[in-house]
Design an enzyme around this catalytic site. Structure first.
Site, PDB file in Angstrom:
ATOM      1  N   ARG A 191       5.668 -12.500   9.463  1.00 38.47           N
ATOM      2  CA  ARG A 191       6.391 -11.286   9.094  1.00 38.47           C
ATOM      3  C   ARG A 191       7.697 -11.213   9.858  1.00 38.47           C
ATOM      4  O   ARG A 191       7.883 -11.851  10.882  1.00 38.47           O
ATOM      5  CB  ARG A 191       5.531 -10.066   9.376  1.00 38.47           C
ATOM      6  CG  ARG A 191       5.188  -9.876  10.849  1.00 38.47           C
ATOM      7  CD  ARG A 191       4.924  -8.419  11.237  1.00 38.47           C
ATOM      8  NE  ARG A 191       4.649  -7.554  10.128  1.00 38.47           N
ATOM      9  CZ  ARG A 191       3.441  -7.087   9.822  1.00 38.47           C
ATOM     10  NH1 ARG A 191       2.415  -7.410  10.560  1.00 38.47           N
ATOM     11  NH2 ARG A 191       3.282  -6.273   8.811  1.00 38.47           N
ATOM     12  N   LYS A 250       4.521   0.793  10.243  1.00 38.69           N
ATOM     13  CA  LYS A 250       4.584   2.033   9.469  1.00 38.69           C
ATOM     14  C   LYS A 250       4.158   3.227  10.319  1.00 38.69           C
ATOM     15  O   LYS A 250       4.681   4.317  10.173  1.00 38.69           O
ATOM     16  CB  LYS A 250       3.650   1.931   8.252  1.00 38.69           C
ATOM     17  CG  LYS A 250       4.231   1.115   7.108  1.00 38.69           C
ATOM     18  CD  LYS A 250       3.349   1.304   5.886  1.00 38.69           C
ATOM     19  CE  LYS A 250       3.563   0.187   4.877  1.00 38.69           C
ATOM     20  NZ  LYS A 250       2.581   0.254   3.782  1.00 38.69           N
ATOM     21  N   GLU A 270       0.871  -1.169   0.000  1.00 33.17           N
ATOM     22  CA  GLU A 270       0.000   0.000   0.000  1.00 33.17           C
ATOM     23  C   GLU A 270       0.910   1.223   0.000  1.00 33.17           C
ATOM     24  O   GLU A 270       1.831   1.297   0.816  1.00 33.17           O
ATOM     25  CB  GLU A 270      -0.891   0.043   1.248  1.00 33.17           C
ATOM     26  CG  GLU A 270      -1.874   1.211   1.178  1.00 33.17           C
ATOM     27  CD  GLU A 270      -2.600   1.508   2.487  1.00 33.17           C
ATOM     28  OE1 GLU A 270      -2.194   0.974   3.526  1.00 33.17           O
ATOM     29  OE2 GLU A 270      -3.578   2.291   2.448  1.00 33.17           O
TER      30      GLU A 270
END
Length: 572
Positions: A272, A282, A47
């Site tokens: 992850r 983020k 994204e």
RNA sequence: UGCCGGGUCGUCUAAUGGUAGGACUACGCCCUUUGGAGGCGUCUGUAGAGGUUCGAAUCCUCUCCCGGCAGCCA
């Protein structure tokens, strides 16, 4: 027999290049059964709402690497379904970073927004097949009626609207006749499902926001769960690899594709990457940038790709690291020392050796003629002799590292102290004769003598010294700024601490040294170029702040330092 | 107290019913004109309890622990 051995050897080799993991086992199985006609197509779907970090690098390497291993393709696709959070700045940085990592999506650069029209038409189909409805509950009401993980939800009163009314309302949504928050399109699934994602999830919401690619063309935007599986399907992705938190979404991923009766990729989840002494979310990285804990997304202390690049990491080292960490479903925390190992391993083979004195201490070689200077030959890289040699100037006054002298040597200290001899790298053996101090007792310079018969390469004296230290000629060396970096956080896992992560930032994560002296050959150094400063570490010319007449180096990683360990042990 | 997913050296990761191995870290030794690099070695592990089996990290049962899920975020 020979054949067998050769096969085993080549298998071993291919395993080394493409280490196997549970995802590849799934693909092997799919290829055995012909599930996707032996085709492998992956995608990396960021994204564009932030910069890529080392965790993304793992995903990029996995997706592109998997495609490479199986002779397939990997697309780059921006998951740009939320215009209020996304920006072209991020698109650009992501493209740059993936490219820099060494991957090529050829002509397959896609955006979820490319599919907005198709997505809309599929949504109408869902309405028409009775699988979606327009819900006019307020956001609060939707939340309240969704239930909790342990309590099932209740059905929306709008769930039973007629297909005609739904089609009509959805069209009004699309045409901007309705306001944000007034209604949404929802999938009609099961409000009592133990999986919250299946409790009539939102498919479309109204957002009267301008999109970085489609402008004001749309005022409804699809939600991730819907857009992602359909985008994968449109691109004929075979294996849709994502992280663990989407595991609970897989039933929904499958549901949309089944109801739409379109090509059905397989979603596979893996754990992850978490790295010690840093943060990866983020949101937190953005906070560090916005609240000036760091100088920007590309601050060399950041775990972002751009930060690592500026710090001095190479694409090779990051790809190697991604290989080393492996792929599994178990949540974990990788020690940052593994990342450092990957960089050292790469740069050791490739970086040119050079001499730089970070904290200079002047040494006068009293028996060396005042007006004399000579050039000595130095090897550029002992690991790779093809990198050749260079000349370095030597003269009466030199600088050595402050740490390489101790007036009172600790135990096991091999370097210079009064009366002690050491070798100057690529030069002579010197002996410390005198320590010169100022009025307040600070050491200002050392007086040493050298033995002219001990010149490197032609030393026939057979003299043995315990240490070799680096140095630069005082008159020939140039001044540079060097930035020493340390971990950004004081504890291994800032995310798990009860304190706000801002309080856990390491206040001494950077030390700026302005008066470093470096050998003259470095005046030609180009931005981004990497060197080993002998005995100190690997350094990279800063790509932003370094100027031809004001060189700035970032320390990417130190060399392993046995002395530091000895020192720490004896001080305990 | 719901659903889903996980628990193998300090950290990652292999072993897919048949010798628990590798990498990083740590420690030690050798080598060294970088206390670098390299070489050799050592330490440390199957969450627990039962069961199936000639044989279990692997299969079964129960227990414990950890993570994810209640955005009109992705």
């Amino acid at each position: 027999m020979d054949n067998l051995i050769n096969n085993e050897e080549s298998n071993k080799n291919s395993t080394n290049i493409y280490p196997t993991n549970f995802i590849h086992e799934i693909i092997d199985e799919d290829n055995k059964t012909g599930k996707f006609n032996n085709r492998v197509q992956t995608r990396f779907p960021p994204e564009p709402n932030g910069y890529l970090h080392i965790g993304h690098a793992k995903s990029i390497c996995l997706n592109f690497g998997t495609a490479q291993k199986y002779g397939g393709k990997c697309n780059l696709r921006f998951d740009d379904t939320n215009p209020t959070k996304e920006d072209v700045e991020y698109v650009d940085s992501i493209i740059e970073d993936v490219k820099w990592l060494g991957f090529d999506w050829e002509e397959r650069l896609f955006y979820a927004s490319d599919y907005f029209k198709q997505l809309y038409e599929y949504a109408v189909q869902l309405i028409q097949s009775g699988n979606a409805y327009v819900c006019s509950l307020s956001p609060e009401e939707i939340r309240e009626t969704r239930g909790t993980p342990t309590k099932s939800g209740t059905e929306s009163p709008y769930r039973t609207r007629s297909i005609e009314e739904n089609v009509d309302l959805f069209e009004k949504m699309k045409n901007g006749k309705l306001e944000e928050g007034q209604c949404v399109l929802r999938a009609k699934i099961d409000m009592t499902s133990p999986n919250m994602n299946m409790r009539d999830p939102v498919i479309y919401r109204i957002k009267k926001a301008s999109h970085h690619r489609t402008g004001d063309k749309w005022c409804i935007y699809p939600m991730y769960d819907y857009a992602h599986c359909v985008s994968d399907s449109i691109e004929r992705i075979t294996h849709s690899i994502c992280t663990l938190e989407f595991e609970n979404h897989r039933p929904l991923y499958d549901w949309f594709l089944e109801k739409l009766k379109i090509f059905h990729p397989q979603q596979i989840e893996f754990a992850r990457l978490n790295l010690s002494y840093t943060v990866m979310s983020k949101r937190k990285l953005l906070t560090l940038v916005e609240e000036n804990f760091v100088s920007g997304w590309d601050d060399p202390r950041m775990p972002t790709i751009s930060g690592l690049r500026r710090r001095g990491f190479t694409p090779e080292s990051i790809r190697y690291f991604s290989e080393l960490v492996g792929v599994a479903k178990r949540d974990g925390m990788i020690d940052v020392s593994l990342l450092e190992f990957a960089l050292r391993d790469d740069l050791n083979k490739r970086a040119k050796r050079v001499m730089a004195v970070l904290k200079p201490l002047k040494v006068i070689i009293t028996n060396y003629p005042e007006d004399k200077a000579e050039e000595l030959e130095a090897i550029n890289n002992p690991e790779d002799l093809s990198m050749g040699t260079r000349k370095i100037p030597f003269s009466r006054e030199i600088y050595i590292e402050k740490d390489d002298f101790k007036e009172i040597p600790p135990k096991k200290y091999y370097r210079l102290y009064p009366g002690q001899e050491v070798r100057l790298r690529y030069a002579f053996i010197i002996k410390c004769e005198d320590v010169i101090k100022d009025k307040s007792g600070n050491i200002t310079e050392l007086h040493c003598t050298y033995d002219p018969d001990t010149k490197s390469g032609s030393d026939k004296t057979g003299k043995k010294v315990k240490a070799t230290i680096h140095w630069v000629s005082a008159q020939h060396s140039i001044t540079a700024e060097v930035r020493l970096y340390d971990r950004l956080f004081t504890i291994e896992d800032p995310a798990s601490d009860e304190k706000d992560f801002r309080e856990l930032v390491n206040n001494s994560s950077v030390e700026i040294l302005k008066d470093c002296r470096i050998e003259p050959s470095l005046s030609q150094a180009k931005n981004g170029e990497k060197f080993q400063f002998e005995r100190l570490g690997y350094f990279c010319v800063d790509s932003i702040d370094s100027k031809e007449n004001n060189l700035v180096f970032n320390r990417a990683v130190t060399l392993k330092d046995t002395w530091v360990k000895i020192e720490n042990k004896s001080s305990q």
